[in-house]
Design an enzyme around this catalytic site. Sequence first.
Site, PDB file in Angstrom:
ATOM      1  N   LYS A  70      -4.043  -3.710 -10.579  1.00  0.00           N
ATOM      2  CA  LYS A  70      -2.821  -2.911 -10.467  1.00  0.00           C
ATOM      3  C   LYS A  70      -1.537  -3.731 -10.597  1.00  0.00           C
ATOM      4  O   LYS A  70      -0.525  -3.220 -11.089  1.00  0.00           O
ATOM      5  CB  LYS A  70      -2.813  -2.152  -9.133  1.00  0.00           C
ATOM      6  N   ASP A 106      -0.465   7.168  -7.651  1.00  0.00           N
ATOM      7  CA  ASP A 106      -0.840   7.091  -6.233  1.00  0.00           C
ATOM      8  C   ASP A 106       0.392   7.358  -5.365  1.00  0.00           C
ATOM      9  O   ASP A 106       0.340   8.117  -4.395  1.00  0.00           O
ATOM     10  CB  ASP A 106      -1.396   5.707  -5.880  1.00  0.00           C
ATOM     11  N   GLY A 129      -3.547  -2.565   5.949  1.00  0.00           N
ATOM     12  CA  GLY A 129      -3.780  -3.031   4.590  1.00  0.00           C
ATOM     13  C   GLY A 129      -2.476  -3.328   3.866  1.00  0.00           C
ATOM     14  O   GLY A 129      -1.430  -2.790   4.212  1.00  0.00           O
ATOM     15  N   SER A 130      -2.553  -4.186   2.843  1.00  0.00           N
ATOM     16  CA  SER A 130      -1.331  -4.569   2.124  1.00  0.00           C
ATOM     17  C   SER A 130      -1.574  -4.817   0.646  1.00  0.00           C
ATOM     18  O   SER A 130      -0.797  -5.507   0.000  1.00  0.00           O
ATOM     19  CB  SER A 130      -0.722  -5.824   2.754  1.00  0.00           C
ATOM     20  N   GLY A 132      -2.642  -3.302  -3.436  1.00  0.00           N
ATOM     21  CA  GLY A 132      -1.920  -2.462  -4.382  1.00  0.00           C
ATOM     22  C   GLY A 132      -1.736  -1.044  -3.891  1.00  0.00           C
ATOM     23  O   GLY A 132      -0.647  -0.466  -3.992  1.00  0.00           O
ATOM     24  N   MET A 133      -2.791  -0.440  -3.343  1.00  0.00           N
ATOM     25  CA  MET A 133      -2.664   0.905  -2.792  1.00  0.00           C
ATOM     26  C   MET A 133      -1.788   0.884  -1.559  1.00  0.00           C
ATOM     27  O   MET A 133      -1.022   1.826  -1.305  1.00  0.00           O
ATOM     28  CB  MET A 133      -4.051   1.462  -2.457  1.00  0.00           C
TER      29      MET A 133
END
Length: 272
Positions: A70, A106, A129-130, A132-133
């Site tokens: 990504k 997204d 979390g860190s 791409g999403m």
Amino acid sequence: MPRTLNKETRLCMSLSGRPGNFGTRFHNSLYEQLGLDYVYKAFTTTDLPAAIGGIRALGIRGCAVSMPFKEACIPHLDELDASAAVIQSVNTLVNDEGHLKGYNTDYLAVASLLRSHGVDPQADFALRGSGGMGKAVTFALRDSGFTQGTLVARNEVRGSALAATCGFAWQAEQGGLRPRLLVNVTPIGMDGGPEAGQLAFDEATIEAAEVVFDVVAIPVETPLIRAARALGKRVITGGEVIVLQAVEQFVLYTGIRPDAEQIAEAAAFARS
């Protein structure tokens, strides 16, 4: 009557480190329903520059991009849409006669779901979390008016930088956080992964929350979502995200927006 491929058939595709079947089945179902001369196929690659060069050179109309590509794909593109430029993460490529433009559907899907589920932007949140999403969700939260949030990420460089950019706090571990909104953007709970059976947040944290949002799409009922439902919490699932973002990709590729019944049929087929 089955569609017959020919020299005019337009190809769309996906690039992922771990290709799945959802996008292939979803897009091809809509092509068939709408009588469009398109076909969709999933791929992976160990040579990203060559793969993107192939998209450009062969006139492939569009490409969905998943982890770990990504961010790595950006230097090979000609232009970024605002949805991708603001977060420097791309999940969709559109090819207009060799000009490759990156989008992030997204981000668009998450912002839409926060609105449609009526999640209060005054609520505090913890996002785990860190990647791409994680970037897409963090920016969608910020741009939806959320101001009180903490990113929980073991990668201090990525996590603290993303949090600072969006005006949120960062910490390496969850600790004593008990926010109203929980968001998981890690692979924890994903089928086939090393943490498939695990919870992204512990039960005490889920119990204290009002809304639980898990972007993991396979399975739709992740351990986190199952635990939240059992405790009577409002949930937003990765299954909703994957459908909405795929619809926006379909529109970008074809210029046609399917109706709700067509989307529902394609989603059901993709999950079957």
